[in-house]
Design a protein around this motif. Structure first.
Motif: not given
Length: 142
Positions: A41-44, A49-56, A82-83, A130-131
């Protein structure tokens, strides 16, 4: 969509990527991230609190542009899950072991060597998650 063997091989040795998310006004926003395959599985990694987390959370569509130091690349379009929660620190441990090619022993975190317990504590303290990317399309000469 499943990534092919050539794409998986590229991802096994290239962890630098740009992650493009969609802002509320529809403008794509890019940020540099690290990526790795963990159990296929592809993870990052990110934080709650990150802005990208809110966007996702608002719109899970995302594009990854994975690159090397020359001109090879792999573009992956898809969605992100989001994991997070109790397993997130341990998932981050697995991700960073894959990215740093360290199956055991200490891990580097912002120039500091952390043993496994200290690393897990840091991941929990930072509210790491985890993304997980679900590819819908992939292309490039990789």
């Amino acid at each position: 969509m499943e990534l092919n063997d050539k794409q998986r091989t590229f991802l096994e040795s290239h962890h630098a990527a740009a992650m493009i998310t969609i802002a509320r006004d529809g403008i794509p926003k890019a940020v540099r991230v690290g990526v790795a395959l963990v159990d296929g599985r592809l993870w990052s990694s990110g934080t709650q609190e990150r802005v990208r987390t809110r966007r996702l959370r608002r719109d899970p569509r995302c594009t990854l542009f994975v690159f090397d130091q020359a001109y090879s690349f792999l573009t992956i379009e898809g969605t992100v899950t989001l994991l997070e929660g109790a397993y997130a620190p341990r998932d981050n441990l697995r991700l960073f072991r894959a990215m740093q090619h360290r199956p055991a022993g200490p891990l580097n975190w912002y120039g500091e060597e952390l043993d496994e317990d200290a690393f897990l504590t840091r991941m929990a303290d930072e509210h790491r998650l985890i993304y997980e990317f679900a590819p819908t399309n992939a292309y490039g000469p990789a």
